[in-house]
Design an enzyme around this catalytic site. Structure first.
Site, short mmCIF file in Angstrom:
data_model
loop_
_atom_site.label_atom_id
_atom_site.label_comp_id
_atom_site.label_asym_id
_atom_site.label_seq_id
_atom_site.Cartn_x
_atom_site.Cartn_y
_atom_site.Cartn_z
N LYS A 198 71.52 31.47 44.92
CA LYS A 198 71.16 31.70 43.52
C LYS A 198 70.23 30.57 43.07
O LYS A 198 70.66 29.44 42.85
CB LYS A 198 72.37 31.74 42.59
CG LYS A 198 71.94 32.38 41.28
CD LYS A 198 72.65 31.90 40.04
CE LYS A 198 72.27 30.63 39.39
NZ LYS A 198 71.00 30.61 38.66
N GLU A 254 76.37 18.30 44.95
CA GLU A 254 75.29 17.29 44.95
C GLU A 254 74.83 17.21 43.49
O GLU A 254 74.17 18.14 43.01
CB GLU A 254 74.12 17.72 45.83
CG GLU A 254 74.50 18.30 47.20
CD GLU A 254 74.71 17.24 48.28
OE1 GLU A 254 74.59 16.04 47.97
OE2 GLU A 254 75.02 17.63 49.42
N CYS A 291 66.89 13.60 40.58
CA CYS A 291 68.28 13.18 40.41
C CYS A 291 68.51 11.72 40.77
O CYS A 291 69.30 11.04 40.15
CB CYS A 291 69.18 14.06 41.26
SG CYS A 291 68.65 14.16 42.97
N GLU A 311 72.30 10.46 31.98
CA GLU A 311 71.12 10.93 32.72
C GLU A 311 70.19 11.65 31.73
O GLU A 311 70.61 12.60 31.08
CB GLU A 311 71.55 11.91 33.82
CG GLU A 311 70.41 12.34 34.70
CD GLU A 311 70.83 13.35 35.77
OE1 GLU A 311 71.64 14.25 35.47
OE2 GLU A 311 70.32 13.24 36.90
P1 NAD Z 1 72.48 22.77 35.95
O1 NAD Z 1 73.78 22.22 36.40
O2 NAD Z 1 72.32 23.11 34.52
O3 NAD Z 1 72.13 24.11 36.75
C1 NAD Z 1 72.13 24.13 38.16
C2 NAD Z 1 72.37 25.54 38.63
O4 NAD Z 1 73.67 25.95 38.22
C3 NAD Z 1 71.39 26.58 38.06
O5 NAD Z 1 71.07 27.50 39.07
C4 NAD Z 1 72.21 27.25 36.98
O6 NAD Z 1 71.83 28.58 36.72
C5 NAD Z 1 73.60 27.22 37.60
N1 NAD Z 1 74.70 27.34 36.63
C6 NAD Z 1 74.70 27.03 35.31
N2 NAD Z 1 75.90 27.33 34.77
C7 NAD Z 1 76.67 27.82 35.76
C8 NAD Z 1 78.03 28.28 35.83
N3 NAD Z 1 78.81 28.31 34.76
N4 NAD Z 1 78.50 28.69 37.03
C9 NAD Z 1 77.72 28.66 38.14
N5 NAD Z 1 76.43 28.25 38.12
C10 NAD Z 1 75.91 27.83 36.95
O7 NAD Z 1 71.38 21.71 36.43
P2 NAD Z 1 69.81 21.76 36.22
O8 NAD Z 1 69.52 21.42 34.79
O9 NAD Z 1 69.25 23.00 36.81
O10 NAD Z 1 69.36 20.55 37.19
C11 NAD Z 1 69.39 19.23 36.83
C12 NAD Z 1 70.62 18.53 37.39
O11 NAD Z 1 70.65 18.67 38.80
C13 NAD Z 1 70.55 17.04 37.12
O12 NAD Z 1 71.83 16.57 36.77
C14 NAD Z 1 70.13 16.49 38.48
O13 NAD Z 1 70.43 15.14 38.66
C15 NAD Z 1 70.86 17.39 39.42
N6 NAD Z 1 70.30 17.36 40.79
C16 NAD Z 1 71.01 16.76 41.80
C17 NAD Z 1 70.47 16.69 43.09
C18 NAD Z 1 71.19 16.01 44.23
O14 NAD Z 1 70.79 16.18 45.38
N7 NAD Z 1 72.23 15.22 43.98
C19 NAD Z 1 69.23 17.26 43.35
C20 NAD Z 1 68.55 17.87 42.31
C21 NAD Z 1 69.10 17.92 41.03
#
Ligand code: NAD
Length: 497
Positions: free
Chosen positions: A191, A266, A300, A399
């Site tokens: 997804k 992650e 991130c 963050e």
């Molecule tokens: P997010 O957590 O809002 O969304 C991530 C994914 O989760 C999206 O596909 C979203 O549709 C899905 N999602 C949202 N609500 C959900 C639910 N209730 N159940 C299941 N899935 C759901 O994050 P974002 O805003 O897309 O990305 C930014 C975040 O990602 C930051 O915190 C960043 O640091 C982190 N990040 C971490 C890494 C790593 O390798 N550690 C890499 C990239 C980004």
């Protein structure tokens, strides 16, 4: 005013013009009928790019069942590692032939500068090749020698593995995630983030063209609370991997816990860079300014707390302010651009809001930041910003995910280490010094998944990249350990008569 979309390749235009974009399950497009649609937007222009069908719980069910069937019947899980390597090599080669299309899709969908998007596509290719090769070097069984028994442990693929990704590195993270799962013989349901569905959806069609059996790679598009929630709570998955925010990570982990589906998280970070007084100040300032403005700071593991030895603090600030002020902000398809937009209006407001709240709590604006105007583009642009002051400040603790760093001086090594570790996060920090002994000491004392020395944001294949505490659980992409996670272990025992 330049219309950058005129540069788009015919394949990209055709893909965008097809009407609502379908998901891909079992080798065929899925979407239509009662499925709702959502729009994906070009963050550079601030305009919708395409509509995308959203996959509800029934569609997600269908995708997981399809992945299970492909696991059992397509032959993928039973290929020898060498044959799977050959198939994955065909996928890598097909992506390579289509890399310009994928890079453009990534750039306009996520607001990523084109050369950076091209780098992410290359990284996907490299991930596939790395894990396909590594899987051929792992013995499928380990002989054991218990007294009175003949025994061995076999490594076998699990079955359908779920993946939920964020929007900041869509295709690169798909590579980091699915490459080990596929190389180990599993099938996958992905997804993508609703802000950036395009490159992954195009990719899965390339996988079919490359001869990956139908149902081995499936994509379900949609918003988190619908499609994401349906996937993460699906009992038919054998493993789940989530990359995104800690807030959503908790929900995904809870849903997986209820089904006893093993989950890797992650998550986000609030990394520090510790700059000692023996560095080349100008070069270090240039490196950190480049890191925090890379992809508009939506990384991130970025260093967003810059802890600088008091004796060089003023010099460092002068250098870094000059660098950050000079960054050229523009559309991702403009060759002159050094920093593009943030991904959407919500993210832009988030960045501006943190700048305001940080100053309300007493932080000094060393470089003010704020909305950026790119003539002719209505996208989501912000200027780089620097705050300074107490590390208790909200902008130093949370963050932000934008081109914003927080400065604070330190006096000695202990002081610096205590400041680095005063956070709930634990993803990545860096130490900058000419003293190798000190570099190693500080690197080991900074509590996180990754410590980098005289660099930031480096990810060589073979080195686990993971977060601890609020930054992750059970993860570690890019590593042999991750490949092993995608095999279940079966002990086989026979008494010796
Ligand atoms: P997010 O957590 O809002 O969304 C991530 C994914 O989760 C999206 O596909 C979203 O549709 C899905 N999602 C949202 N609500 C959900 C639910 N209730 N159940 C299941 N899935 C759901 O994050 P974002 O805003 O897309 O990305 C930014 C975040 O990602 C930051 O915190 C960043 O640091 C982190 N990040 C971490 C890494 C790593 O390798 N550690 C890499 C990239 C980004």
């Amino acid at each position: 005013m330049t219309d950058f979309t005129k540069q788009l390749l015919p394949e990209v235009n055709r893909f965008l013009a097809q009407g609502p974009i379908a998901s891909f399950v079992g080798g065929r497009p899925v979407g239509g009928g009662d499925d709702s649609v959502f729009a994906t937007v070009d963050p550079g222009a601030g305009r919708p790019l395409a509509e995308v069908y959203e996959m509800g719980a029934d569609r997600v069910d269908e995708a997981v069942e399809t992945a299970q069937r492909a696991f059992e019947t397509s032959g993928w899980s039973e290929l020898s590692p060498a044959d799977r390597q050959a198939a994955l090599e065909r996928l890598a080669a097909t992506v390579e032939q289509n890399r310009h299309i994928l890079a453009q899709l990534e750039a306009i969908d996520g607001g990523k500068i084109l050369w950076q998007a091209a780098g992410d596509v290359q990284n996907f290719i490299d991930s596939i090749r790395f894990f396909a090769g590594e899987a051929t070097r792992v013995d499928a069984t380990s002989r054991l020698a218990p007294e009175g028994f003949e025994a061995y442990q076999a490594r076998l693929p699990w079955g359908p593995c779920g993946f939920i990704f964020p929007w900041n590195f869509p295709i690169l993270l798909v590579g980091w995630g699915i490459a080990p799962a596929l190389a180990a013989g599993n099938t996958v349901v992905i997804k993508p983030a609703e802000d950036t569905p395009l490159s992954t959806t195009y990719l899965v069609q390339l996988a079919q063209a490359a001869g990956i059996p139908d149902g081995v790679i499936n994509v379900v598009n949609g918003r988190g609370e619908t499609t994401g929630a349906a996937l993460s709570s699906h009992p038919g998955l054998r493993r789940m991997s989530f990359t995104g925010s800690p807030e959503v990570g908790r929900k995904v982990a809870e849903a997986c816990g209820r089904n006893l589906v093993p989950v890797k998280l992650e998550l986000g970070g609030k990394g520090a860079a510790v700059v000692f007084d023996d560095v080349d100040v100008a070069a270090t300032a240039a490196d950190l300014a480049a890191a925090v403005t890379f992809h508009a700071g939506q990384v991130c593991c970025d260093a967003t707390r810059w802890l600088v030895h008091r004796s060089i603090y003023d010099r460092f600030v002068d250098e870094v302010v000059g660098r950050m002020q000079g960054v050229r902000i523009g559309h991702p398809l403009d060759d002159a651009t050094q920093m593009g937009p943030v991904v959407n209006e919500k993210q832009r407001r988030r960045v501006l809001d943190y700048l305001m709240r940080g100053q309300e709590e007493g932080a000094q604006a060393v470089l003010e930041g704020g909305p950026a105007d790119v003539p002719g583009c209505e996208g989501f642009y912000v200027k780089p910003a620097l705050l300074a002051g107490s590390l208790d400040n909200v902008a130093a603790r949370e963050e932000i995910f934008g081109p914003v760093a927080y400065l604070a001086p330190f006096d000695d090594e202990d002081d610096a280490v205590a400041m680095v570790n005063a956070t709930d996060y634990g993803l990545a920090n860096s130490v900058w010094t000419a003293d190798r002994g000190r570099a190693d000491r500080v690197a080991r004392r900074m509590v996180a998944g990754n410590s980098w020395i005289n660099c930031h944001n480096v990810f060589p294949f073979g080195v686990p990249y993971s977060g601890i505490h609020k930054s992750g659980l059970g993860g570690g992409v890019n590593s042999i350990e991750t490949l092993h996670d995608y095999w279940r272990k079966l002990s086989v025992v026979r008494p010796i008569q």
